[in-house]
Write a protein that holds these residues in place. Structure first.
Motif, PDB file in Angstrom:
ATOM      1  N   ALA A  68       0.855  -1.199   0.000  1.00 24.12           N
ATOM      2  CA  ALA A  68       0.000   0.000   0.000  1.00 24.12           C
ATOM      3  C   ALA A  68       0.884   1.239   0.000  1.00 24.12           C
ATOM      4  CB  ALA A  68      -0.906   0.008   1.229  1.00 24.12           C
ATOM      5  N   VAL A  69       0.552   2.180  -0.895  1.00 30.62           N
ATOM      6  CA  VAL A  69       1.330   3.423  -1.023  1.00 30.62           C
ATOM      7  C   VAL A  69       0.371   4.607  -1.076  1.00 30.62           C
ATOM      8  CG1 VAL A  69       2.902   4.741  -2.503  1.00 30.62           C
ATOM      9  CG2 VAL A  69       3.195   2.292  -2.298  1.00 30.62           C
ATOM     10  N   VAL A  70       0.692   5.657  -0.327  1.00 30.12           N
ATOM     11  CA  VAL A  70      -0.074   6.903  -0.420  1.00 30.12           C
ATOM     12  C   VAL A  70       0.796   7.917  -1.163  1.00 30.12           C
ATOM     13  CG1 VAL A  70      -1.190   8.775   0.843  1.00 30.12           C
ATOM     14  CG2 VAL A  70      -1.270   6.446   1.747  1.00 30.12           C
ATOM     15  N   VAL A  71       0.293   8.402  -2.286  1.00 32.97           N
ATOM     16  CA  VAL A  71       1.084   9.341  -3.094  1.00 32.97           C
ATOM     17  C   VAL A  71       0.494  10.739  -2.965  1.00 32.97           C
ATOM     18  CG1 VAL A  71       1.921   9.890  -5.399  1.00 32.97           C
ATOM     19  CG2 VAL A  71       1.678   7.515  -4.708  1.00 32.97           C
ATOM     20  N   ASP A  72       1.371  11.672  -2.633  1.00 33.32           N
ATOM     21  CA  ASP A  72       0.960  13.080  -2.515  1.00 33.32           C
ATOM     22  C   ASP A  72       1.631  13.839  -3.650  1.00 33.32           C
ATOM     23  OD1 ASP A  72       0.200  15.569  -1.785  1.00 33.32           O
ATOM     24  OD2 ASP A  72       0.871  15.432   0.299  1.00 33.32           O
ATOM     25  N   ARG A  73       0.814  14.335  -4.587  1.00 31.68           N
ATOM     26  CA  ARG A  73       1.396  14.970  -5.781  1.00 31.68           C
ATOM     27  C   ARG A  73       1.458  16.486  -5.631  1.00 31.68           C
ATOM     28  NH1 ARG A  73      -2.673  11.952  -9.542  1.00 31.68           N
ATOM     29  NH2 ARG A  73      -3.642  11.663  -7.515  1.00 31.68           N
ATOM     30  N   LYS A  74       1.858  16.923  -4.483  1.00 30.74           N
ATOM     31  CA  LYS A  74       1.971  18.361  -4.238  1.00 30.74           C
ATOM     32  C   LYS A  74       2.939  18.967  -5.247  1.00 30.74           C
ATOM     33  CE  LYS A  74       1.367  18.801   0.304  1.00 30.74           C
ATOM     34  NZ  LYS A  74       1.940  18.565   1.600  1.00 30.74           N
ATOM     35  N   ALA A  75       2.523  20.086  -5.862  1.00 32.36           N
ATOM     36  CA  ALA A  75       3.364  20.704  -6.882  1.00 32.36           C
ATOM     37  C   ALA A  75       4.745  21.012  -6.317  1.00 32.36           C
ATOM     38  CB  ALA A  75       2.702  21.984  -7.373  1.00 32.36           C
ATOM     39  N   GLY A  76       5.775  20.540  -7.001  1.00 34.18           N
ATOM     40  CA  GLY A  76       7.156  20.821  -6.583  1.00 34.18           C
ATOM     41  C   GLY A  76       7.701  19.854  -5.554  1.00 34.18           C
ATOM     42  N   LYS A  77       6.808  19.187  -4.787  1.00 38.05           N
ATOM     43  CA  LYS A  77       7.301  18.272  -3.749  1.00 38.05           C
ATOM     44  C   LYS A  77       6.494  16.981  -3.719  1.00 38.05           C
ATOM     45  CE  LYS A  77       9.561  21.378  -0.596  1.00 38.05           C
ATOM     46  NZ  LYS A  77       9.608  21.999   0.698  1.00 38.05           N
ATOM     47  N   PRO A  78       6.482  16.226  -4.825  1.00 41.17           N
ATOM     48  CA  PRO A  78       5.731  14.975  -4.792  1.00 41.17           C
ATOM     49  C   PRO A  78       6.387  13.973  -3.839  1.00 41.17           C
ATOM     50  CG  PRO A  78       6.978  15.142  -6.834  1.00 41.17           C
ATOM     51  CD  PRO A  78       7.170  16.440  -6.109  1.00 41.17           C
ATOM     52  N   SER A  79       5.569  13.196  -3.166  1.00 40.70           N
ATOM     53  CA  SER A  79       6.125  12.207  -2.238  1.00 40.70           C
ATOM     54  C   SER A  79       5.222  10.993  -2.167  1.00 40.70           C
ATOM     55  CB  SER A  79       6.267  12.822  -0.836  1.00 40.70           C
ATOM     56  OG  SER A  79       4.996  13.139  -0.331  1.00 40.70           O
ATOM     57  N   ALA A  80       5.797   9.900  -1.680  1.00 41.02           N
ATOM     58  CA  ALA A  80       5.014   8.673  -1.510  1.00 41.02           C
ATOM     59  C   ALA A  80       5.286   8.113  -0.127  1.00 41.02           C
ATOM     60  CB  ALA A  80       5.414   7.652  -2.567  1.00 41.02           C
ATOM     61  N   LEU A  81       4.225   7.727   0.555  1.00 40.17           N
ATOM     62  CA  LEU A  81       4.365   7.094   1.870  1.00 40.17           C
ATOM     63  C   LEU A  81       4.105   5.604   1.680  1.00 40.17           C
ATOM     64  CD1 LEU A  81       4.485   7.138   4.997  1.00 40.17           C
ATOM     65  CD2 LEU A  81       2.046   7.592   4.976  1.00 40.17           C
ATOM     66  N   LEU A  82       5.149   4.811   1.873  1.00 38.22           N
ATOM     67  CA  LEU A  82       5.011   3.357   1.741  1.00 38.22           C
ATOM     68  C   LEU A  82       4.483   2.817   3.063  1.00 38.22           C
ATOM     69  CD1 LEU A  82       5.548   0.814  -0.015  1.00 38.22           C
ATOM     70  CD2 LEU A  82       7.846   0.766   0.961  1.00 38.22           C
ATOM     71  N   GLU A  83       3.218   2.398   3.059  1.00 34.03           N
ATOM     72  CA  GLU A  83       2.616   1.935   4.320  1.00 34.03           C
ATOM     73  C   GLU A  83       3.128   0.549   4.688  1.00 34.03           C
ATOM     74  OE1 GLU A  83      -1.607   2.149   3.988  1.00 34.03           O
ATOM     75  OE2 GLU A  83      -1.647   4.328   4.187  1.00 34.03           O
ATOM     76  N   ASN A  84       3.196  -0.327   3.703  1.00 38.36           N
ATOM     77  CA  ASN A  84       3.745  -1.662   3.928  1.00 38.36           C
ATOM     78  C   ASN A  84       4.055  -2.308   2.582  1.00 38.36           C
ATOM     79  OD1 ASN A  84       0.613  -1.780   4.072  1.00 38.36           O
ATOM     80  ND2 ASN A  84       1.245  -3.758   3.236  1.00 38.36           N
ATOM     81  N   GLY A  85       4.868  -3.354   2.581  1.00 37.45           N
ATOM     82  CA  GLY A  85       5.213  -4.057   1.355  1.00 37.45           C
ATOM     83  C   GLY A  85       6.425  -3.451   0.680  1.00 37.45           C
ATOM     84  N   ALA A  86       6.445  -3.511  -0.651  1.00 38.52           N
ATOM     85  CA  ALA A  86       7.602  -3.005  -1.399  1.00 38.52           C
ATOM     86  C   ALA A  86       7.153  -2.474  -2.744  1.00 38.52           C
ATOM     87  CB  ALA A  86       8.624  -4.120  -1.586  1.00 38.52           C
ATOM     88  N   ALA A  87       7.886  -1.490  -3.236  1.00 36.32           N
ATOM     89  CA  ALA A  87       7.551  -0.921  -4.543  1.00 36.32           C
ATOM     90  C   ALA A  87       8.811  -0.426  -5.217  1.00 36.32           C
ATOM     91  CB  ALA A  87       6.554   0.229  -4.372  1.00 36.32           C
ATOM     92  N   VAL A  88       8.796  -0.477  -6.558  1.00 31.25           N
ATOM     93  CA  VAL A  88       9.919   0.056  -7.335  1.00 31.25           C
ATOM     94  C   VAL A  88       9.482   1.415  -7.881  1.00 31.25           C
ATOM     95  CG1 VAL A  88      11.413  -0.279  -9.332  1.00 31.25           C
ATOM     96  CG2 VAL A  88      10.761  -2.238  -7.916  1.00 31.25           C
ATOM     97  N   PHE A  89      10.257   2.441  -7.573  1.00 32.68           N
ATOM     98  CA  PHE A  89       9.953   3.806  -8.021  1.00 32.68           C
ATOM     99  C   PHE A  89      10.924   4.172  -9.140  1.00 32.68           C
ATOM    100  CE2 PHE A  89       8.634   3.350  -3.690  1.00 32.68           C
ATOM    101  CZ  PHE A  89       7.424   4.041  -3.598  1.00 32.68           C
ATOM    102  N   ALA A  90      10.395   4.465 -10.312  1.00 34.13           N
ATOM    103  CA  ALA A  90      11.241   4.910 -11.426  1.00 34.13           C
ATOM    104  C   ALA A  90      10.957   6.393 -11.637  1.00 34.13           C
ATOM    105  CB  ALA A  90      10.928   4.103 -12.669  1.00 34.13           C
ATOM    106  N   ILE A  91      11.953   7.221 -11.334  1.00 32.17           N
ATOM    107  CA  ILE A  91      11.772   8.674 -11.411  1.00 32.17           C
ATOM    108  C   ILE A  91      12.514   9.187 -12.647  1.00 32.17           C
ATOM    109  CG2 ILE A  91      11.988  10.858 -10.137  1.00 32.17           C
ATOM    110  CD1 ILE A  91      10.290   8.632  -8.721  1.00 32.17           C
ATOM    111  N   ALA A  92      11.820   9.915 -13.489  1.00 30.97           N
ATOM    112  CA  ALA A  92      12.407  10.403 -14.736  1.00 30.97           C
ATOM    113  C   ALA A  92      13.546  11.383 -14.454  1.00 30.97           C
ATOM    114  CB  ALA A  92      11.331  11.079 -15.572  1.00 30.97           C
ATOM    115  N   PRO A  93      14.617  11.352 -15.269  1.00 34.66           N
ATOM    116  CA  PRO A  93      15.798  12.198 -15.016  1.00 34.66           C
ATOM    117  C   PRO A  93      15.478  13.687 -14.944  1.00 34.66           C
ATOM    118  CG  PRO A  93      16.250  10.589 -16.717  1.00 34.66           C
ATOM    119  CD  PRO A  93      14.814  10.459 -16.406  1.00 34.66           C
ATOM    120  N   LEU A  94      14.570  14.164 -15.751  1.00 35.23           N
ATOM    121  CA  LEU A  94      14.301  15.603 -15.754  1.00 35.23           C
ATOM    122  C   LEU A  94      13.042  15.951 -14.955  1.00 35.23           C
ATOM    123  CD1 LEU A  94      15.179  16.360 -19.481  1.00 35.23           C
ATOM    124  CD2 LEU A  94      16.583  16.758 -17.469  1.00 35.23           C
TER     125      LEU A  94
END
Lengths: 215, 201
Positions: A110-136
């Protein structure tokens, strides 16, 4: 009744789990709270001095008009980017794409994603996830218990089991903050909260996939 | 101000500044440094409370919001306790009064072990005290909790409640008078007030 003085009522302690929950909630909202307070102070400061007030009123009116116009005629993108979203993967993995971030949730994650402009973040509640973040893309933050991962350009797997976290970088680099430790990980390196001072070098990139399957 | 105190203050200021600039490590350190003090203050004023976790969060968010205004006039811990006290005050003001007079319900103590009896008595007495405190003015309650139950000096309470010394003194006196009035029909509360030093008129 006993003759011994009872003294003041003892302060009942909070469980470690409750403290971890409080800390997570407080720290995930702390920066936004400080920023908002600073902005509010700036506004009060401007008001106090009355500078450019005569320009601000028509500008605010124009902005309100523009907002009302676009909200009536266009897609509601503003609302979509502000509200946090919770994504849950059941028995099988799942994938989510959010702007510059591509997130692959492993099973039972389970992941909670906050897409706040300029400061996106994800709260990993449990488990595992692969995050691929674009270079630019924008800097991205992943919170996993007491572990905070910052990245601007990486493909990184973050796993969480209670308050324990394991980070494995496939490509790019990340910065990890954990209990005052600051760790920088590059490609093919991994780190675990069990050994916060140790960085595991030269991992096989395929390990990420293997771990994913094991999970 | 002594050298050690001055050094602590400058450390507090540096930590507050780093945290207010968004340094996550500093924010975490600040949270860990202050969590016991914030929890203690809220618990002492409000007693055992199912909303305590939420109130700790509220207090910390208020602390982070106010960080840029921290000037180091007092220690960071005392400054945080002042904010926690304000959080407790707002919580009391928001609360609705209890519908049932729970302090009249007797607890049955079945264990004859002296230690168990003592713990049970202490719990019962604390419950009655907080039930009585629930019925008095919020400011009087806070002054009594901090000065009599926590043993802080009137000056310290004045600082934490952002009030004058005279106001604090008056509030403690009024709280004590009100509690003694209620204790006339409650021997457990009366005995506990004597233990706390709050029963001496």
């Amino acid at each position: 009744m006993t003759q011994t003085k009872l003294g003041p009522p003892p302060v009942e302690s909070l469980s470690d789990v409750a403290w971890a929950r409080v800390e997570r909630n407080v720290l995930s909202r702390a920066t936004g709270t400080i920023t908002n307070a600073a902005a509010a102070r700036d506004v009060r400061h401007e008001r106090k001095h009355g500078t450019w007030l005569w320009l601000a009123i028509p500008a605010a009116a124009a902005a309100a008009f523009a907002l009302a116009f676009f909200s009536m005629n266009g897609p509601t993108q503003t609302a979509e980017t502000v509200q946090p979203s919770r994504f849950v993967a059941g028995a099988s993995p799942s994938t989510v794409s959010l702007g510059d971030a591509h997130i692959t949730l492993e099973a039972n994650t389970a992941v909670v994603v906050d897409r706040k402009a300029g400061k996106p973040s994800a709260l990993l509640e449990n488990g595992a996830a692969v995050f691929a973040i674009a270079p630019l893309g924008q800097p991205f933050t992943v919170l996993a218990g007491d572990t905070v991962v910052h990245t601007v350009n990486a493909t990184v797997r973050v796993g969480r089991d209670g308050e324990r976290a394991k980070i494995t970088v496939q490509s790019g680099s990340v910065e990890i903050l954990f209990h005052g430790h600051e760790i920088n990980l590059g490609a093919k390196q991994s780190w675990s909260s069990d050994h916060p001072d140790a960085v595991d070098n030269g991992i096989n990139v395929d390990d990420i996939q293997i771990e994913s399957k094991k999970h | 101000m002594g050298t050690a105190v001055a050094a602590n203050r400058s450390q507090d200021l540096a930590l507050a500044q780093r945290a207010s600039e968004g340094d996550r490590g500093a924010q975490r350190e600040l949270f860990h440094n202050l969590k016991r003090a914030v929890h203690h203050t809220l618990f002492r004023i409000l007693g055992s409370n199912r909303d305590l976790e939420d109130l700790i969060q509220d207090a910390f968010l208020e602390i982070f919001r106010a960080l840029p205004s921290f000037r180091g006039d007092s220690s960071l811990g005392r400054w945080a306790q002042t904010i926690a006290t304000r959080t407790a005050y707002l919580s009391i003001e928001r609360r609705k009064p209890a519908a049932v007079d729970l302090d009249l319900v007797e607890d049955e103590i079945v264990d004859r072990d002296p230690d168990a009896m003592r713990v049970a008595h202490a719990k019962q007495a604390a419950r009655r005290l907080y039930a009585a405190l629930d019925r008095i003015d919020a400011k009087q309650r806070i002054a009594f909790a901090l000065a009599v139950m926590d043993g802080l000096s009137l000056g310290e309470v004045a600082e934490m409640t952002e009030s004058s010394l005279v106001a604090v003194k008056t509030r403690v006196w009024r709280a004590r008078r009100e509690l003694l009035r209620r204790a006339k029909k409650d021997p457990v509360l009366a005995s506990y007030l004597v233990d706390l030093g709050g029963g001496v008129a």
